[in-house]
Scaffold this motif. Sequence first.
Motif, short mmCIF file in Angstrom:
data_model
loop_
_atom_site.label_atom_id
_atom_site.label_comp_id
_atom_site.label_asym_id
_atom_site.label_seq_id
_atom_site.Cartn_x
_atom_site.Cartn_y
_atom_site.Cartn_z
N PRO A 30 0.70 -1.31 -0.06
CA PRO A 30 -0.09 0.05 0.11
C PRO A 30 0.85 1.21 -0.02
N VAL A 31 2.05 1.11 0.46
CA VAL A 31 2.94 2.41 0.47
C VAL A 31 3.71 2.77 -0.90
N LEU A 32 3.72 1.65 -1.92
CA LEU A 32 4.54 1.78 -2.98
C LEU A 32 3.87 2.89 -3.85
N PRO A 33 2.67 3.22 -4.07
CA PRO A 33 2.09 4.35 -4.82
C PRO A 33 2.59 5.61 -4.15
N TRP A 34 2.52 5.89 -2.93
CA TRP A 34 2.88 7.04 -2.36
C TRP A 34 4.25 7.35 -2.32
N LEU A 35 5.08 6.22 -2.22
CA LEU A 35 6.66 6.56 -2.36
C LEU A 35 6.94 6.66 -3.82
N PHE A 36 6.45 6.29 -4.56
CA PHE A 36 6.61 6.64 -5.96
C PHE A 36 6.08 8.22 -6.29
N ALA A 37 5.08 8.40 -5.84
CA ALA A 37 4.68 9.89 -5.92
C ALA A 37 5.43 10.65 -5.35
N ALA A 38 6.06 10.51 -4.02
CA ALA A 38 6.95 11.41 -3.47
C ALA A 38 8.36 11.57 -4.02
N CYS A 39 8.92 10.52 -4.74
CA CYS A 39 10.12 10.39 -5.61
C CYS A 39 9.85 11.41 -6.94
N ALA A 40 8.72 11.21 -7.54
CA ALA A 40 8.72 11.72 -8.75
C ALA A 40 8.50 13.18 -8.40
N VAL A 41 7.68 13.70 -7.40
CA VAL A 41 7.49 14.92 -7.02
C VAL A 41 8.92 15.52 -6.49
N GLY A 42 9.65 14.86 -6.01
CA GLY A 42 10.96 15.41 -5.35
C GLY A 42 11.95 15.51 -6.72
N PHE A 43 11.82 14.67 -7.58
CA PHE A 43 12.50 15.06 -8.94
C PHE A 43 12.16 16.15 -9.72
N LEU A 44 10.96 16.36 -9.76
CA LEU A 44 10.30 17.50 -10.69
C LEU A 44 10.60 18.79 -9.74
N VAL A 45 10.68 18.99 -8.74
CA VAL A 45 10.90 19.94 -8.00
C VAL A 45 12.25 20.35 -8.07
N LEU A 46 13.44 19.47 -7.85
CA LEU A 46 14.54 19.59 -8.19
C LEU A 46 15.14 20.29 -9.32
N SER A 47 14.31 19.54 -10.50
CA SER A 47 14.49 19.77 -11.96
C SER A 47 14.07 21.33 -12.06
N ALA A 48 12.80 21.80 -11.81
CA ALA A 48 12.44 23.05 -11.95
C ALA A 48 13.27 23.89 -11.26
N ARG A 49 13.67 23.56 -9.99
CA ARG A 49 14.92 24.74 -9.14
C ARG A 49 15.86 24.97 -10.04
N ARG A 50 16.36 23.75 -10.80
CA ARG A 50 17.64 23.95 -11.74
C ARG A 50 17.37 24.91 -12.98
#
Length: 444
Positions: A329-349
Motif C-alpha cells: 500500500p505504501v509503494l504508490p505514495w513512495l513513487f509519488a514522493a520520488c517523482a515530485v522530488g525529482f520534478l521540484v529539483l529539476s524545476a529549481r535547476r
Amino acid sequence: MVDRIDRLRWALLAAAVAVLVTFLLVQKQSTDVSYGQAPTAADPIPEGSAGELSGATVPSAEQLTAMVKAAPVVRLPGAIATWDDQAVQAAAGRAGVRVIVAPPGLPEDARDRVKNVEDATVQVIGTEVTGGALQASPDRASEWMHEFATGDVTESLTTLAAHLNHQPDAPDQPALARRDPTAAELAEVTAQLRGTGRYIAPGATLKDAPATTAAFPGAQPLYVALPQQPAGQPLVHFGPALAKEFPGRPIVVLYGQWVEYDGPSAAAFSEVVTASFYGQFADRLSTYAYPQRNVLGAWLDRVTAIRYAGLFDRPLPYTPFDPLRVALPVLPWLFAACAVGFLVLSARRVVRPDHPSGAGVPTRLAGLTALAVEVSGLTDGASAAALTRGITQLTAAREAFTGKLPDSHVHGLLDSAEADLGTTADLLRRPEYRPAEYLRGRLT
C-alpha cells in the motif's frame, strides 16, 4: 553543493522507476483451485446415499387426485407435518385450501407425483410447503424451531394460503413455549450421561454419537437425542438444566432435526451457528428424512468451521510477517514522493541554476568580469598574481567569444578564469568572492 543536488535529483528518479517496476511486477494474479473433494459431473452423488430416503411410498397420480377431490386435507402414511387448522383457514379466507401431506424422504418421482396433483392447493412433503410455483420457507430461528423440532408448519402454510388467495398477511406465529424438565426427567437423562456421555430417547434416530470432535477442543460434549416433539406442547428445555449438572461440558440436544447447544461460550456463537446451519440446510432438512447422526455431524462441522475462523474463543493461527504485503500500500505514495522530488529539483535547476556552468557564455563572462573588477582593489602579493592570471583568462575568453569560437573552448577558458578567481578569494579569505557564491548571488 551543486553536485550533491544533481546526485539527489537523479537518485529520486531512479528510486521512482524502481518503485514503479516493483509495484507492477507484484500485481500478477493467480488462482489456486482444488477439486479434490468436489463431486464431478461424471460422478454425481446419488440420491439416498446419505440415508435421506425414508422408503415411504405414495399412491398413483389418479388415486391422489381422487383422494384430494374427496377431502380438503389428505394425509398420507408417514406424514409428519402438523399445523393450526384454525389459523390456516383464517389466512385462506372463504376460498379455503385443499392440502395433501406426504412423508419426508420420498424419491424424486414420488415427490413429482405429489406436486402434480392439480386439485391440491398446497402440497406438504415432509415440512416443505409449496403451492403451484411458490414455496414458503421460514427465515427465523423461532420458525425453524417450530418446523424441525415439532413438525409444525403453521407459519409457512398460513403465509402461502394468504398469498394464493390474495388475503392480508397472517400474523406471525408465537414462539414455541418451553418448560424446565421435571426432576424425574432430569434424573433419567443425567444418569445415562454420567455413564455413557449420551442419552438416546425412544423414537430418536441417533444410533451413535461421534467419539471425538474438533468442534469443542479440550472437552468432549454430552449428547441428548430426542424424537420429534408433539406440536402444541411446551418443549422441554434440557440444555440449561444439564449445563448446571455438568459445568464446563458442552451440551448438545437434538429435538428431531433441531439442534441446540448449551455450555461454554454458548452466548458467543450458538445463534451464529444456528443461523448459518439452518439458513443453508433448511430446504433439504424439510424435504428429506436425514438420520439424526447425519444432522448432528453436519452441525458439528459448521461449529468447527465457525470456531476455527477465529471469530470467537479461538485465537487466530500464527501467520509470519510478510513485508511485501505491508509495503504494497505504501509503494504508490513512495513513487509519488520520488517523482515530485525529482520534478521540484529539476524545476529549481531551470529557474535558478546552481552552478555557473549552467548559465550561457555571456552570463558567465559578465559575472566573472564583474567579480574580477570588484576584488581588484583588495589584492596584493600572491592574490594579485592569481587575479592577474584570472583576468588574462577572461580576456582570452572574451576574444574567443567575439571571434565566434566554439562555446566549449570559451567555457574552458572561463573554467580556468574561475579557478584563478577562486584561488584569489581563498588567499583573501573572502569566501563570498568565490565564483560559485558570487555568481549565485547575481543570478538570484
